[in-house]
Scaffold this active site. Sequence first.
Site, PDB file in Angstrom:
ATOM      1  CB  SER A 131      -0.812   0.040   1.412  1.00 52.17           C
ATOM      2  OG  SER A 131      -1.424   1.123   1.029  1.00 52.17           O
ATOM      3  CE  LYS A 186      -2.733  -2.655  -0.200  1.00 53.77           C
ATOM      4  NZ  LYS A 186      -3.860  -2.426  -1.349  1.00 53.77           N
ATOM      5  CG  HIS A 189      -4.778  -0.898   3.984  1.00 50.65           C
ATOM      6  ND1 HIS A 189      -4.863  -0.147   2.616  1.00 50.65           N
ATOM      7  CD2 HIS A 189      -3.962   0.249   4.574  1.00 50.65           C
ATOM      8  CE1 HIS A 189      -4.330   0.821   2.569  1.00 50.65           C
ATOM      9  NE2 HIS A 189      -3.757   0.930   3.502  1.00 50.65           N
ATOM     10  CG  ASN A 190      -7.062  -1.602  -0.443  1.00 49.00           C
ATOM     11  OD1 ASN A 190      -6.235  -1.576   0.211  1.00 49.00           O
ATOM     12  ND2 ASN A 190      -7.217  -1.808  -1.513  1.00 49.00           N
ATOM     13  CD  GLU A 193      -7.386   3.165  -0.136  1.00 55.95           C
ATOM     14  OE1 GLU A 193      -7.496   3.274  -1.268  1.00 55.95           O
ATOM     15  OE2 GLU A 193      -6.393   2.562   0.361  1.00 55.95           O
TER      16      GLU A 193
END
Length: 486
Positions: A131, A186, A189-190, A193
């Site tokens: 990222s 990940k 995380h996105n 986001e």
Amino acid sequence: MAMKADIGLVGLAVMGENLILNMESKGFTVACFNRTVSKVDDFVLNGRAKGKKIIGARSVEELVASLKSPRKIMLMVKAGKAVDEFIDLLVPHLSKGDILIDGGNTHYPDTVRRTKALAEKGLLYIGTGVSGGEEGALTGPAIMPGGNPAAWKHVEPIFKAISAKASDGVPCCTWMGNDGAGHFVKMVHNGIEYGDMQLICEAYDLMARGLGMSAKEMHKVFADWNKGVLDSYLIEITRDILARTDEETGQATVDIILDTAGQKGTGKWTSQAGLDLGVGIPQIAEAVFARCLSAIKDERVAASKKLAGPEAKFKGNKTLFVEQLRDAVYASKICSYAQGYQLLRAASVEYKWSLKYGEIAMIWRGGCIIRARFLGKIKDAYGKNPELANLLLDPYFKKVVANAQDAWRNVIKTAISLGIPVPAMGTALNYYDSYRSARLPANLLQAQRDYFGAHTFERLDKPRGQFFHVDWTGRGGKTTANTYTV
């Protein structure tokens, strides 16, 4: 004797090129390959890699031959079919103990499958979340590797060298866990986001449409917010975006951009994972749906001419409202992370990953898109209580949300009165109110299910795990459907 590379990388799009340059700048020799071979020469002989310790390979065989043993090859290609195709091309030329690394935004079940399949061939596989976008790839991203643990010692020096460093110098990279753990982290995380970006957009919309503020005025607000608890990469870039003027029209650049948002699927995957694992992450899902609604621009324009809404104008104190909006965004942001961490906890149990939640917060402090000051508070929360059920129960976050409640609720009421949608912010408050409710109306829902489908229910006055059925119509029997939770 020809120079041998420490690592090879396949895929010379911007992320691949920048990671190669990052690795080389940290003292590693890198070999590169691209399916369109002309890109190799463009990069190595005539481009940014010219004169550096970067070897251009013009075939898979040449790439493999140029690497030190055990060979380490990182794939930076489009997720899905392309990854499998390159694995199939590479495997016949590899030896036992060689390592393949997928650095794309891959759906974690694919990584689980590939890790197992390659282990059966004696090869080590790592699914790695990266990222930070193109700038992060070049100067230091956050890196989330997971897969075959035997591979970690071979790539750890490279990954920690090229990763971002937090303010205390700690590399924003650590081993996540077995098979799909890295790509799952990940993905979450996105998803967070998505939620963060939507919250910021809603705050912008309330200031722009609700308060009538200009981009220049909002730039000042976001600049101020970035000095406090909301200090983060996304607030920082929003500040900079709002300061930009279009050279052609003289207008604020943000005002001439078409309001239809794109997405690459990771937010959708996160929402699906919530459904699969039975974890409520409505705020992340709403952020995905907000992008879907933005995409039907023509329908929305047509509907705007036919569907009525309130004609109210904001009549309060604008300065006070902006302060309340800051508090509402922060409280909503905490709820977004709380949902993301609950999803991580459920996956860790389901897949036996033993995720380290505090360490995940630590590696998100630098390089990545959701890097923010308050991640240190998340690390503290899990440091004090590794078994913390929900971030909202940590003393710090509990106090912040309690102090923000009046402002948060007023912002939502104001948005509703003005007819301005706040799907992420409103859902965050609904999530908070649901989580703090000792009793929800699911008792009626269970009665409905039992009425039409004999699905049974538990009773308040009986031990958990005992199930009961009522013959609601007098025409049913004692036969019930199986009791299960999806």
